[in-house]
Write a protein that holds these residues in place. Sequence first.
Motif, short mmCIF file in Angstrom:
data_model
loop_
_atom_site.label_atom_id
_atom_site.label_comp_id
_atom_site.label_asym_id
_atom_site.label_seq_id
_atom_site.Cartn_x
_atom_site.Cartn_y
_atom_site.Cartn_z
N GLY A 14 19.22 -23.84 -0.38
CA GLY A 14 19.21 -23.71 -1.90
C GLY A 14 18.99 -25.04 -2.71
O GLY A 14 18.41 -25.08 -3.86
N MET A 15 18.80 -26.18 -1.98
CA MET A 15 18.51 -27.39 -2.45
C MET A 15 18.49 -28.37 -1.63
O MET A 15 18.76 -28.39 -0.14
N LYS A 16 17.73 -29.86 -1.90
CA LYS A 16 17.64 -30.91 -1.05
C LYS A 16 18.67 -31.71 -1.20
O LYS A 16 19.41 -31.76 -2.23
N ALA A 192 13.84 -35.92 4.57
CA ALA A 192 15.07 -35.30 5.18
C ALA A 192 15.48 -35.39 6.41
O ALA A 192 14.85 -35.36 7.26
N ARG A 193 16.94 -35.31 6.50
CA ARG A 193 17.38 -35.54 7.93
C ARG A 193 17.00 -34.22 8.53
O ARG A 193 17.18 -32.99 8.15
N VAL A 256 24.58 -29.00 6.55
CA VAL A 256 23.35 -29.28 7.24
C VAL A 256 23.11 -30.82 7.11
O VAL A 256 23.91 -31.39 6.18
N ALA A 257 22.46 -31.41 7.98
CA ALA A 257 22.26 -32.89 7.87
C ALA A 257 21.85 -33.37 6.44
O ALA A 257 21.21 -32.82 5.61
N GLY A 258 22.54 -34.28 6.30
CA GLY A 258 22.28 -35.01 4.82
C GLY A 258 23.37 -34.49 3.76
O GLY A 258 23.08 -35.00 2.57
N GLN A 259 24.31 -33.75 4.21
CA GLN A 259 25.21 -33.20 3.12
C GLN A 259 26.50 -33.91 3.40
O GLN A 259 27.03 -34.17 4.35
#
Length: 644
Positions: A14-16, A192-193, A256-259
């Motif tokens: 849904g978003m970066k 992005a990771r 997911v990665a980066g969150q």
Amino acid sequence: MQGGNLRTLYHLCGMKSVIVGTAGHIDHGKTALVKALTGIDADRLEEEKRRGITIDIGFANLELPMANGETLRLGFVDVPGHERFVRNMLAGMGGIDLVLLVVAADESIMPQTREHFDICRLLSVRSGIAVLTKSDAVDAETLGVVRSEVEDFLRESFLGGPNPIVAVSSLTGVGMDDLKRELVRVASEVPARDARAIARLPIDRVFSMKGFGTVVTGTLVSGSIRKEDELELSPKGQQVRVRGIQVHGKSAEQAVAGQRTALNLADASTEELSRGMMLAPVSAFQATARVDVELSLLPSAKPLKDRARVHFHSYTSETIASVVLYGRKQVGPGESAFAQLRLSAATLLLPGDRFIIRQFSPVITSGGGVVIENAPPRKVKSTGEHVQLLETLGKEFQAGRLHARVLASGVRGFGIAEAVARTGWLKQQIISAAADPEVVRVGDVFISKTALDVVRKEMISALDTFHKQNALVAGMSKEELRGRFSEVNPTVFDYVFSEALRAGKIEVAGELVRLAGRGVVMKDEEAESKKIIEAAFATAGLKVPALKDVLSGLKVDRVRAQKIVTLLLRDKILIKITDELVFHQKALTDLRQRMTAEKVKSPKLDVARFKDLTGVSRKYAIPLLEYLDREHVTRRVGDERVIL
């Protein structure tokens, strides 16, 4: 990851997601800035609110629209600015994607501004924004002077050059829209990771929530985690189950990665968990107490001597480390070197992980670096060769790094599972990187052609040497041969063995292995002795002599005589029925035939009848009857035997 896959991932999520860390001196307004941006007070501790300073890391989040119509989700990690709490600051900086370097307009650059920014550079943070806070507290001229000072400070860094310095006031809201626009611009450019990688979640907070139980939070630095996933807690090795997930404060099916991620865990209590631990898939990785690294000292640092003790920080973990320099006695300020860090507590680390080192005493940041190898040898034979290996492993090309590890593993080989644990790459990435003409895949093990040829040659050589040293032995047992190759991966040994067998280079007879065409080679006196032994038992019938008496009359020594007997027993010319009694196979064959003939007369016989039948004494009769029982020629029933 390809652009199309990234767009798919964004669509699914849904978003970066981008993690933003704050950095700067105490009381320069980092927490107030985060609150002005997000509406969330990141100071959660009573003591923080009472004293008016940030003591531990805090968290907030913000969603902003991007130019392409997607939504940008920013997770903020607010860190303490006081020098006494740098260790807490470090626990929050390991997973950030970009930094807000905060400088108060009424104070300009201060000691922790410098230390925090040094830490950002050592952690290889590549994106960020310089923010002048408290712009309402100074006049325009002073603001201009401070802006110039900050520009000079940042000139040679990733925040220098054309990057704007944004002046804001958290009190009045001036500049906040400019800062949000700049956040969107910079965050949009942040790579992005990799959500497809193996998941790793460094734990930065542990608590219990009523109705839910144990909860941990952290920044997911790679991969993805779904509800009901089974994870392993490193370094303890304890398995836990993900009961629920929150991402940036909202329930989700996966992270997911980066969150920024909160996990509700089953099978673990808060007492069993702590900051510094890491969650990853079960059996994917192993914690390590030794890592080979490339480290760099700050220009302001004191020289670092070989075997010095330091404070080691990576992601949320902290421990003491001993620095063992490769080929050097010390590292000077501003210099870099390869070293092995020996950690006092095992930690989950992978190549590419960044770290910070701080002086043991006084505790100030002195440098940092990158992990190159998480399973280094305990002893290095050649420092020069090892440094060359580390230089290769420090390069960016996956295939080159894998090839170097395969070469370094020698005849032991480099298994796929081991490769995953030592690189963090996916199995398919490893297989692709191993597509090298100099690398051979044997099952799930990679080995260099050179090492494989060494095993082939040494196997033939070992058998050849055995034949030369044991002329009277028909071959070596396979287990003995395997034992001589204990350093060789068992999969590789079996492959080379089968290959040599198919090629007709070796032969297998029962449990014995020999070179093709090689067998027992006897000298004249040995061949003569063999005939004497065989004749002694062939002519004796069932009234055999003692073996030791036969051997004592031979010309050869006792060792060679015993080997000749072993050959006769192996070829079943002689048959041993007890430790003391050996018979010629013809005599026992005749005995079997006689039993068959006697069965026609009477199917039963006792010891006395057997003695009369064979003409032997009780000394031979009982062992022979027991032999016939074992061979299922007869069966004992009470004091008699039934001939079968």
